[in-house]
Scaffold this active site. Structure first.
Site, mmCIF file in Angstrom:
data_model
loop_
_atom_site.group_PDB
_atom_site.id
_atom_site.type_symbol
_atom_site.label_atom_id
_atom_site.label_comp_id
_atom_site.label_asym_id
_atom_site.label_seq_id
_atom_site.Cartn_x
_atom_site.Cartn_y
_atom_site.Cartn_z
ATOM 1 N N TRP A 166 0.730 -1.241 0.102
ATOM 2 C CA TRP A 166 -0.073 0.077 0.071
ATOM 3 C C TRP A 166 0.879 1.170 0.107
ATOM 4 O O TRP A 166 0.392 2.233 -0.143
ATOM 5 C CB TRP A 166 -0.909 -0.087 1.319
ATOM 6 C CG TRP A 166 -0.462 -0.477 2.350
ATOM 7 C CD1 TRP A 166 -0.498 -1.866 2.982
ATOM 8 C CD2 TRP A 166 0.721 0.495 3.513
ATOM 9 N NE1 TRP A 166 0.291 -1.807 4.106
ATOM 10 C CE2 TRP A 166 1.362 -0.623 4.404
ATOM 11 C CE3 TRP A 166 1.185 1.648 3.321
ATOM 12 C CZ2 TRP A 166 1.750 -0.096 5.339
ATOM 13 C CZ3 TRP A 166 1.835 2.111 4.289
ATOM 14 C CH2 TRP A 166 2.423 1.071 5.359
ATOM 15 N N LYS A 190 -3.131 -7.830 -7.597
ATOM 16 C CA LYS A 190 -3.796 -7.801 -6.445
ATOM 17 C C LYS A 190 -3.031 -6.603 -5.678
ATOM 18 O O LYS A 190 -2.327 -6.624 -5.168
ATOM 19 C CB LYS A 190 -3.855 -8.949 -5.455
ATOM 20 C CG LYS A 190 -4.587 -8.595 -4.338
ATOM 21 C CD LYS A 190 -4.306 -9.745 -3.077
ATOM 22 C CE LYS A 190 -4.150 -8.886 -1.809
ATOM 23 N NZ LYS A 190 -4.561 -7.414 -1.588
ATOM 24 N N SER A 244 5.536 -7.496 3.561
ATOM 25 C CA SER A 244 6.180 -7.831 4.617
ATOM 26 C C SER A 244 7.085 -9.319 4.493
ATOM 27 O O SER A 244 6.387 -10.065 3.675
ATOM 28 C CB SER A 244 5.245 -8.002 5.983
ATOM 29 O OG SER A 244 4.430 -9.095 5.473
ATOM 30 N N TYR A 254 2.574 -21.283 -0.104
ATOM 31 C CA TYR A 254 1.707 -21.605 -0.898
ATOM 32 C C TYR A 254 2.200 -22.282 -2.258
ATOM 33 O O TYR A 254 1.566 -23.237 -2.807
ATOM 34 C CB TYR A 254 1.024 -20.367 -1.457
ATOM 35 C CG TYR A 254 0.504 -19.501 -0.314
ATOM 36 C CD1 TYR A 254 -0.210 -19.981 0.761
ATOM 37 C CD2 TYR A 254 0.142 -17.944 -0.605
ATOM 38 C CE1 TYR A 254 -0.788 -18.999 1.672
ATOM 39 C CE2 TYR A 254 -0.483 -17.292 0.409
ATOM 40 C CZ TYR A 254 -0.946 -17.859 1.497
ATOM 41 O OH TYR A 254 -1.377 -16.947 2.318
ATOM 42 N N GLU A 266 10.009 -9.029 -2.748
ATOM 43 C CA GLU A 266 10.859 -8.099 -2.162
ATOM 44 C C GLU A 266 10.101 -7.389 -0.979
ATOM 45 O O GLU A 266 9.065 -7.323 -0.971
ATOM 46 C CB GLU A 266 10.396 -6.732 -3.049
ATOM 47 C CG GLU A 266 11.636 -5.822 -3.183
ATOM 48 C CD GLU A 266 11.019 -4.636 -2.320
ATOM 49 O OE1 GLU A 266 11.507 -4.438 -1.014
ATOM 50 O OE2 GLU A 266 10.267 -3.735 -2.700
ATOM 51 N N CYS A 301 10.232 0.701 2.311
ATOM 52 C CA CYS A 301 11.088 -0.539 2.893
ATOM 53 C C CYS A 301 12.469 -0.070 2.887
ATOM 54 O O CYS A 301 13.157 -0.714 3.734
ATOM 55 C CB CYS A 301 10.780 -1.830 1.686
ATOM 56 S SG CYS A 301 10.985 -1.193 0.090
ATOM 57 N N GLU A 397 11.586 -3.528 11.885
ATOM 58 C CA GLU A 397 11.198 -2.574 10.753
ATOM 59 C C GLU A 397 9.865 -1.755 11.302
ATOM 60 O O GLU A 397 8.629 -2.473 11.885
ATOM 61 C CB GLU A 397 10.651 -3.112 9.615
ATOM 62 C CG GLU A 397 10.344 -2.265 8.438
ATOM 63 C CD GLU A 397 9.933 -2.996 7.275
ATOM 64 O OE1 GLU A 397 9.346 -4.063 7.493
ATOM 65 O OE2 GLU A 397 10.605 -2.267 6.326
HETATM 66 P P1 NDP Z 1 1.725 -7.256 3.817
HETATM 67 O O1 NDP Z 1 2.807 -8.096 3.721
HETATM 68 O O2 NDP Z 1 0.440 -7.812 4.976
HETATM 69 O O3 NDP Z 1 0.792 -6.999 2.541
HETATM 70 C C1 NDP Z 1 1.357 -7.049 1.264
HETATM 71 C C2 NDP Z 1 0.422 -7.690 0.282
HETATM 72 O O4 NDP Z 1 0.343 -9.077 0.738
HETATM 73 C C3 NDP Z 1 -0.819 -7.105 0.354
HETATM 74 O O5 NDP Z 1 -1.483 -7.063 -0.929
HETATM 75 C C4 NDP Z 1 -1.671 -8.007 1.237
HETATM 76 O O6 NDP Z 1 -3.172 -8.139 1.149
HETATM 77 C C5 NDP Z 1 -0.967 -9.222 0.890
HETATM 78 N N1 NDP Z 1 -1.399 -10.253 2.024
HETATM 79 C C6 NDP Z 1 -1.310 -10.207 3.267
HETATM 80 N N2 NDP Z 1 -1.651 -11.229 3.988
HETATM 81 C C7 NDP Z 1 -1.660 -12.207 3.057
HETATM 82 C C8 NDP Z 1 -1.782 -13.758 3.056
HETATM 83 N N3 NDP Z 1 -1.991 -14.332 4.230
HETATM 84 N N4 NDP Z 1 -1.786 -14.314 1.831
HETATM 85 C C9 NDP Z 1 -1.458 -13.644 0.691
HETATM 86 N N5 NDP Z 1 -1.352 -12.225 0.722
HETATM 87 C C10 NDP Z 1 -1.667 -11.569 1.639
HETATM 88 O O7 NDP Z 1 2.014 -5.906 4.519
HETATM 89 P P2 NDP Z 1 1.043 -4.953 5.525
HETATM 90 O O8 NDP Z 1 0.362 -3.990 4.574
HETATM 91 O O9 NDP Z 1 0.151 -5.534 6.274
HETATM 92 O O10 NDP Z 1 2.164 -4.330 6.100
HETATM 93 C C11 NDP Z 1 2.656 -4.895 7.461
HETATM 94 C C12 NDP Z 1 4.269 -4.273 7.392
HETATM 95 O O11 NDP Z 1 4.837 -5.026 6.064
HETATM 96 C C13 NDP Z 1 4.698 -3.132 7.314
HETATM 97 O O12 NDP Z 1 4.329 -2.227 8.539
HETATM 98 C C14 NDP Z 1 5.966 -3.126 6.833
HETATM 99 O O13 NDP Z 1 6.877 -3.437 7.751
HETATM 100 C C15 NDP Z 1 5.892 -4.101 5.847
HETATM 101 N N6 NDP Z 1 5.734 -4.004 4.485
HETATM 102 C C16 NDP Z 1 6.703 -3.697 3.414
HETATM 103 C C17 NDP Z 1 6.662 -3.394 2.328
HETATM 104 C C18 NDP Z 1 7.776 -3.139 1.382
HETATM 105 O O14 NDP Z 1 7.859 -2.339 0.714
HETATM 106 N N7 NDP Z 1 8.733 -4.067 1.309
HETATM 107 C C19 NDP Z 1 5.473 -2.591 1.859
HETATM 108 C C20 NDP Z 1 4.349 -3.011 2.776
HETATM 109 C C21 NDP Z 1 4.622 -3.358 4.030
HETATM 110 P P3 NDP Z 1 -3.854 -7.070 2.174
HETATM 111 O O15 NDP Z 1 -3.570 -5.694 1.763
HETATM 112 O O16 NDP Z 1 -5.223 -7.569 2.049
HETATM 113 O O17 NDP Z 1 -3.353 -7.256 3.429
#
Ligand code: NDP
Length: 501
Positions: A166, A190, A244, A254, A266, A301, A397
């Protein structure tokens, strides 16, 4: 037209975002009618309900993607055709940049000025650069004797799932879509549940640009349902994920439990910003220190939150970074004068505030910021001094505007602390000594080392992480396109032609 606070708000009030899935060239509700809400983080107000795609919708999109891939209207089209369509898409994004920037700002809480920069300049650059690459990628001829001709050719890898975060909704979509489409793949995107709207609008523009039906599908929904259905689908060949480290691990599982699809990851980081004792504390260095931590509200990130500063410079550095942090304007993301918008959700705001409390409780000294305001999810940028390597704010993080300064005694101590992390995404080093710069760059285990300036590189340079920050896959550069291509050997056995013919 240049956006003002008033014009941005006026534009926002006129938007009618589509809360639907985009499958096989058409907008559609979820098969079971399910929806979820997307909220404006700056106000806490509902923007719209959005289709929540389940297994049936993912399956329908995969079938459309597979059909389009097998038909060859995109995958086997002349590369010049793919190039022309992608250049048109780049132009359409430029034309609609203000609408897209305002839409993304209200959906994500990001400042409209950052959205405008990313969407007006970077996103079109990605479609343009990879579009241009489509008809400039050559295969190889292997050395053989005269009795053979061996061609090494690249082919589009198939149906690709792109699972997005996001924090840069449209930019991350472009980072992944552009090389996958240029390679000739059909894709399912997605978006993160918090920020589906700008990517859905992009799908309309892609259709207008001429992307054939089925080649691009956008499936909004929650991670555990939509994301998992993509991860487990037996007819998806590749998933590229940004998010994350925990969820990255789920995608490996999966794949192992379904069809062994290729997973590109990433993920997170805890990147160091290192200032050696010979560095000049110029305004430029202080600006890089502050921006490396607070750009996009620290929701990045590669944010450089561990600032390892030589003891001889640490006090002056802390003072000047604090002055700079106080100058950031936090508030209405639609005001172009705002530097830091809202955290993406109320839960995320609470999580980041928890780290600020732990930083103080564990003995770091809060020099400025750390307050939160509402009704939106705002946090003032926080600067901690006297951070130590074992504190939670030094190890975990945070993904919010929380910068910690850790004084170090010399280069080797800086290197040892910088390396002592599970992550390996990015590092910045400031020094005037080229030998020390090269030594640090070679010894830091991370995907990008930035010397005398904070930078993630650009479209031409690969981006990704070592250790738990990533897999061997890379976004950006020609490396990103390689992720979406299969390599085939075609071996001709040749015979000397008869002279009579
Ligand atoms: P997530 O890893 O949860 O989300 C990233 C993507 O994965 C979203 O599209 C999310 O969908 C999807 N996702 C979440 N859970 C699952 C699952 N069980 N199976 C398959 N897909 C899934 O990141 P968050 O948004 O929860 O953020 C949490 C933390 O992750 C942040 O605070 C940060 O530390 C890290 N982060 C790192 C990023 C980077 O750029 N490397 C970017 C974003 C977050 P949905 O939106 O529905 O959760």
């Amino acid at each position: 037209m240049t956006l003002t606070k008033e014009s941005a708000h006026a534009l926002a009030s006129k938007l009618a975002p589509k809360g639907l899935a985009f499958i096989d060239g058409k907008f559609a509700t979820a098969a079971d009618g399910a929806t979820f809400d997307t909220i404006n983080p700056a106000t806490g107000q509902l923007i719209t309900a959005v289709a929540h795609c389940g297994t049936a919708d993912v399956d329908r999109a995969v079938k459309a993607a597979r059909r389009s891939f097998d038909d060859g209207a995109w995958s086997r089209a002349a590369p010049e055709f793919r190039k022309e369509v992608m250049l048109r898409l780049a132009d359409l994004v430029r034309t609609h940049r203000e609408e897209l920037a305002v839409l993304e700002s209200i959906d994500s809480g990001k400042t409209v000025i950052d959205c405008l920069h990313e969407i007006g300049r970077e996103v079109p650059t990605f479609f343009q650069w990879y579009g241009e690459l489509a008809d400039k990628s050559f295969g190889k001829v292997a050395p053989t004797g005269e009795n053979a001709l061996a061609l090494i050719v690249k082919e589009p890898a198939g149906v690709v799932g792109l699972v997005l975060p996001w924090n840069f909704p449209l930019l991350m979509a472009a980072w992944k879509m552009a090389p996958a489409l240029a390679a000739g793949c059909s894709v399912l995107v997605k978006p993160a549940e918090q920020t589906p709207l700008s990517v859905l609008r992009l799908a309309e523009l892609a259709q207008e640009a001429g992307i054939p039906d089925g080649v691009l599908n956008v499936l909004p929904g929650l991670g555990e349902t939509t994301g998992q259905a993509i991860g487990r689908h037996p007819d998806i060949d590749i998933v590229s994920f940004t998010g994350s480290t925990e969820v990255g691990g789920y995608f490996l599982r999966y794949a192992g439990e379904s069809n062994l699809k290729v997973i590109g990851l990433e993920m997170g980081g805890k990147s160091p910003f290192i200032v050696l004792d010979d560095a000049d504390l110029t305004d430029d260095l202080i600006e890089h220190a502050a921006m490396s931590a607070f750009w996009n509200g620290g929701q990045n990130c590669s944010a450089n939150m561990r600032q390892l500063v030589d003891r001889s410079l640490a006090d002056e550095f802390a003072h000047r970074v604090t002055v700079r942090a106080k100058a950031f304007r936090v508030g209405d993301p639609l005001d172009p004068a705002t530097n830091i918008g809202a955290m993406v959700t109320a839960e995320h705001q609470t999580r980041v505030m928890g780290y600020i409390e732990r930083g103080s409780a564990e003995g770091a000294r809060l020099l400025t910021g750390g307050g939160s305001t509402g009704p939106g999810y705002f946090i003032e940028p926080a600067v901690f001094a006297d951070m130590t390597p074992t504190m939670s704010i030094a190890r975990e993080e945070i993904f919010g505007p929380v910068l910690g300064i850790l004084p170090v005694a010399g280069m080797e101590m800086a290197l040892r602390i910088a390396r002592d992390t599970d992550y390996g995404l990015h590092a910045t080093v400031f020094t005037r000594d080229i030998d020390r710069a090269i030594h640090m760059a070679r010894r830091l285990p991370c995907g990008t080392v930035s010397v005398n300036g904070f930078s993630e590189g650009d479209v031409k340079t690969p981006f990704g992480g070592y250790k738990r920050s990533g897999s061997l896959a890379r976004d950006n550069g020609t490396e990103a396109m390689d992720q979406y291509l299969q390599t085939k050997t075609i071996w001709f056995s040749t015979a000397r032609p008869s002279a009579a013919r």
